[in-house]
Write a protein that holds these residues in place. Structure first.
Motif, PDB file in Angstrom:
ATOM      1  N   UNK A 147       0.799  -1.212   0.000  1.00 49.11           N
ATOM      2  CA  UNK A 147       0.000   0.000   0.000  1.00 49.11           C
ATOM      3  C   UNK A 147       0.837   1.270   0.000  1.00 49.11           C
ATOM      4  N   UNK A 148       1.962   1.263   0.734  1.00 52.59           N
ATOM      5  CA  UNK A 148       2.741   2.489   0.825  1.00 52.59           C
ATOM      6  C   UNK A 148       1.982   3.550   1.601  1.00 52.59           C
ATOM      7  N   UNK A 149       2.515   4.762   1.684  1.00 58.25           N
ATOM      8  CA  UNK A 149       3.808   5.148   1.105  1.00 58.25           C
ATOM      9  C   UNK A 149       5.019   4.730   1.941  1.00 58.25           C
ATOM     10  N   UNK A 150       4.790   4.132   3.111  1.00 53.29           N
ATOM     11  CA  UNK A 150       5.925   3.682   3.922  1.00 53.29           C
ATOM     12  C   UNK A 150       6.607   2.485   3.256  1.00 53.29           C
ATOM     13  N   UNK A 151       7.883   2.296   3.579  1.00 54.51           N
ATOM     14  CA  UNK A 151       8.548   1.068   3.184  1.00 54.51           C
ATOM     15  C   UNK A 151       8.078  -0.077   4.081  1.00 54.51           C
ATOM     16  N   UNK A 152       8.381  -1.292   3.657  1.00 54.44           N
ATOM     17  CA  UNK A 152       7.920  -2.479   4.359  1.00 54.44           C
ATOM     18  C   UNK A 152       8.819  -2.803   5.557  1.00 54.44           C
ATOM     19  N   UNK A 153       8.286  -3.557   6.512  1.00 59.37           N
ATOM     20  CA  UNK A 153       9.088  -4.003   7.648  1.00 59.37           C
ATOM     21  C   UNK A 153       9.852  -5.264   7.256  1.00 59.37           C
ATOM     22  N   UNK A 177       8.794 -13.098   0.879  1.00 56.92           N
ATOM     23  CA  UNK A 177       9.740 -14.081   0.346  1.00 56.92           C
ATOM     24  C   UNK A 177       9.183 -15.494   0.483  1.00 56.92           C
ATOM     25  N   UNK A 178       8.585 -15.776   1.622  1.00 52.03           N
ATOM     26  CA  UNK A 178       7.995 -17.096   1.868  1.00 52.03           C
ATOM     27  C   UNK A 178       6.888 -17.385   0.851  1.00 52.03           C
ATOM     28  N   UNK A 179       6.157 -16.343   0.455  1.00 49.17           N
ATOM     29  CA  UNK A 179       5.058 -16.496  -0.505  1.00 49.17           C
ATOM     30  C   UNK A 179       5.540 -16.558  -1.948  1.00 49.17           C
ATOM     31  N   UNK A 180       6.827 -16.327  -2.172  1.00 45.20           N
ATOM     32  CA  UNK A 180       7.374 -16.464  -3.518  1.00 45.20           C
ATOM     33  C   UNK A 180       7.611 -15.180  -4.277  1.00 45.20           C
ATOM     34  N   UNK A 181       7.532 -14.039  -3.583  1.00 44.11           N
ATOM     35  CA  UNK A 181       7.766 -12.767  -4.268  1.00 44.11           C
ATOM     36  C   UNK A 181       9.250 -12.547  -4.522  1.00 44.11           C
ATOM     37  N   UNK A 182       9.555 -11.916  -5.651  1.00 44.58           N
ATOM     38  CA  UNK A 182      10.930 -11.585  -6.023  1.00 44.58           C
ATOM     39  C   UNK A 182      11.236 -10.104  -5.858  1.00 44.58           C
ATOM     40  N   UNK A 183      10.219  -9.271  -6.102  1.00 40.96           N
ATOM     41  CA  UNK A 183      10.388  -7.823  -6.111  1.00 40.96           C
ATOM     42  C   UNK A 183       9.238  -7.179  -5.355  1.00 40.96           C
ATOM     43  N   UNK A 184       9.468  -5.990  -4.832  1.00 40.83           N
ATOM     44  CA  UNK A 184       8.419  -5.289  -4.099  1.00 40.83           C
ATOM     45  C   UNK A 184       8.313  -3.856  -4.606  1.00 40.83           C
ATOM     46  N   UNK A 185       7.070  -3.367  -4.702  1.00 42.26           N
ATOM     47  CA  UNK A 185       6.815  -2.001  -5.121  1.00 42.26           C
ATOM     48  C   UNK A 185       5.444  -1.559  -4.656  1.00 42.26           C
ATOM     49  N   UNK A 186       5.006  -0.398  -5.108  1.00 41.82           N
ATOM     50  CA  UNK A 186       3.766   0.186  -4.574  1.00 41.82           C
ATOM     51  C   UNK A 186       2.782   0.651  -5.635  1.00 41.82           C
ATOM     52  N   UNK A 187       3.014   0.347  -6.917  1.00 39.27           N
ATOM     53  CA  UNK A 187       2.167   0.982  -7.938  1.00 39.27           C
ATOM     54  C   UNK A 187       1.542   0.063  -8.979  1.00 39.27           C
TER      55      UNK A 187
END
Length: 262
Positions: A160-166, A174-184
């Motif tokens: 959701x942003x605009x904060x960065x993730x914890x 990562x456990x769910x299989x994501x490679x990249x993270x973003x907000x848009x």
């Protein structure tokens, strides 16, 4: 006015300049949206600045529905988007260019559809291949012509942003299989599919996510990384648009065929 191709972005596109630019206003059911029309080589393109002038609109307040609706009103069939992304994997390093092929949606407050029942109908749009494989292949062809390395295929988690993730959230992703993270990217990619447009996104790896990087995250770090990618991204986008054709030989154009049938 019918224009086949559009570019959505903002940050990292300082070196992509359209000629004979003019700003137009497009009225949509979601408010009036500004878009820039210009020429790249000899064809007209629409440029949509996702965050507006001076990057003033945060990701959770972007008028995604207005932007995508406006592009369809202008006749757009194919969209190239850019996105600054953080890496969750050793497979994706700072400075990499990556084509997204799947997403995980962790947004919370954004309207997700044009079809909200009533006279609009209901659409359970298919998202088996969220990012058009045909357009992604054109981008790969363009990158090979330029001698650029572009990695084809990564799972993007949209927060959701605009904060960065914890760090805890990053471990979960990562456990769910994501490679990249973003907000848009979400719901942008979903809305484009609902209106029958092809959509592909070029991820620019500008930072390592929390818990992976050995220092606190900052927007200035992202901007510094983007400066190093700008020229390559601009060349890649230009080469891609030179190869694109208006015809849609994929399933994107018929994605809303079942609207109102439920």
């Amino acid at each position: 006015m019918l224009i086949d191709f559009a570019l959505i972005g903002g940050t990292g596109l300082d070196h992509f300049a359209l000629k004979e630019q003019r700003v137009i206003s497009v009225k949509t059911p979601y408010g009036t949206v500004e878009a820039t029309i210009g020429k790249d080589t000899n064809r007209e393109l629409v440029f949509m600045s996702r965050h507006g002038q001076n990057h003033a609109t945060p990701p959770h307040l972007v008028n995604y529905r207005g932007n995508i609706w406006a592009l369809r009103e202008l006749g757009v069939r194919k969209i190239i988007a850019t996105a600054a992304v953080g890496s969750l994997s050793s497979n994706y390093r700072l400075g990499d260019l990556v084509l997204l092929d799947q997403f995980l949606d962790f947004t919370k407050s954004r309207p997700q559809t044009f079809y909200e029942g009533g006279t609009d109908g209901v659409l359970h749009v298919d998202m088996t291949d969220p990012y058009c494989a045909a357009v992604r292949q054109i981008i790969i062809n363009a990158s090979e012509h330029l001698g650029l390395v572009v990695k084809n295929g990564a799972c993007y988690v949209c927060t959701e942003g605009p904060r960065f993730e914890t760090p805890a959230e990053i471990r979960m992703f990562q456990y769910l299989g994501a490679d990249l993270v973003g907000m848009t990217s979400v719901p942008e990619v979903v809305l484009a599919r609902e209106l029958g447009m092809c959509y592909a996104s070029i991820g620019m790896v500008t930072n390592e996510a929390a818990g992976i990087a050995d220092h606190p995250l900052s927007h200035s770090e992202v901007m510094e990384s983007i400066k190093k990618l700008e020229i390559d991204v601009a060349q890649l986008i230009q080469a891609t648009f030179e190869l694109l054709t208006p015809s849609q030989k994929c399933l994107c154009a018929s994605a809303n065929a079942e609207v109102g049938k439920f």
